[in-house]
Enzyme design. Sequence first.
Site, PDB file in Angstrom:
ATOM      1  N   ASP A  43      -1.326   1.154  -1.403  1.00 44.06           N
ATOM      2  CA  ASP A  43      -2.450   1.548  -0.552  1.00 44.06           C
ATOM      3  C   ASP A  43      -2.106   1.665   0.925  1.00 44.06           C
ATOM      4  OD1 ASP A  43      -4.027   1.450  -2.885  1.00 44.06           O
ATOM      5  OD2 ASP A  43      -4.570  -0.618  -2.522  1.00 44.06           O
TER       6      ASP A  43
ATOM      7  N   ASP B 144      -5.505  -3.740   3.736  1.00 42.91           N
ATOM      8  CA  ASP B 144      -6.870  -3.500   3.261  1.00 42.91           C
ATOM      9  C   ASP B 144      -7.825  -3.141   4.385  1.00 42.91           C
ATOM     10  OD1 ASP B 144      -8.847  -3.216   1.352  1.00 42.91           O
ATOM     11  OD2 ASP B 144      -9.343  -5.335   1.280  1.00 42.91           O
TER      12      ASP B 144
ATOM     13  N   ASP C 138     -11.291  -7.473 -12.608  1.00 43.55           N
ATOM     14  CA  ASP C 138     -11.539  -6.941 -11.275  1.00 43.55           C
ATOM     15  C   ASP C 138     -12.645  -7.721 -10.568  1.00 43.55           C
ATOM     16  OD1 ASP C 138      -9.703  -4.813 -11.640  1.00 43.55           O
ATOM     17  OD2 ASP C 138     -11.230  -3.635 -12.671  1.00 43.55           O
TER      18      ASP C 138
END
Length: 369
Positions: free
Chosen positions: A198, A160, A350
Amino acid sequence: MVAAASVVVAVGTVTGMVSALDDGRPSDDAKPLVTHSTSLRPLPAVPTPSPTSAPPSPSKSASVKPSPKPSASRKKPQAVAASALLYRHPDSQVLDWVEAHPGDVRRDVIESRIADRPAAVWFADFTRATITARVRAVTSAAAAQGRVPVVVPYAIPQRDCGGASEGGAPDLAAYDDWIDNFAAGLGSGEVIVVLEPDSIAQSDCLTEGQQADRFASLARAGRVFKGANPKARVYYDAGHSDWNPAAKQASLLDQAGAASPASSDGIFTNVSNFHRTSAEIAYARRVLSALGGPPSLGAVIDTSRNGNGAPADGEWCDPGGRKIGQAPTLKTGQARIDAYLWVKLPGESDGCNGTPGSFSAEYAYELAR
């Protein structure tokens, strides 16, 4: 798109998924745990040519909640003869809710359209001592049912880019060791590995040298998985159709070994996002074409919340008006599209409809009905 199309909170994928984290138990007691996701936040906007598309959804790793003891009332999956069915892990927040609310008017819809569907199992913590046993607990249970599990290794260093889902291994040497232990739990049956969401699409925060080192470790991970279990199908991070252009993403994927059948079976897209399946199919094919490699390389697409496509206003946090997409399947009927998967579990927040990663029955019902 005028939003952060080339950046994403790295765990955008992990948000609220079933996850097998270590809780300090002995390695022979490796029942995966259900987890909550951490808070989501978007990264700074990066202008792109498209003016209306939505930013990538962040992925989130999760805090642990104890796994519930099996209940006699919970339905047990039936064994099947064929191996073409995906595995549904028997512990998740949505199953907990269904079991605890037999009289709720929303129950039948949530149970039949979400709880009964197979979903990915995440391994989002860096714990070497028990990772083999925890992975094996999933793969062996799936093999006993003749089903195919979807597992998500999620412990890359600098995960991240230091954002809300930061964490992972302390360095790549430790990560490589964790991958070796992960691979030892893959068993000998079919298994789909969604490798580090990601980690490739969101690598702009790394220096050129750091990118090269990360990509080398990802290529190695694919080789290790396929060496440990030749039936393992390993897919690499391609972001989604409104993130990096296909040529750029293919170049990054190539550096990470995604074009080599020794490491890779292809790419994955749309994890925890909302873009329509048709857009993701077209994008995945463009990426695969630019990537090269053998024609056997394919793509898997997260269809868990893309039934109505992405919001026009770019909202990514529990946006209203979304619907579940195609049910998870290994038979898509589309060339080079190997599977539709639910990597993000519908109904888990979320961070706007509740605590990030918590299950919202009302949100699940709106998505499913």
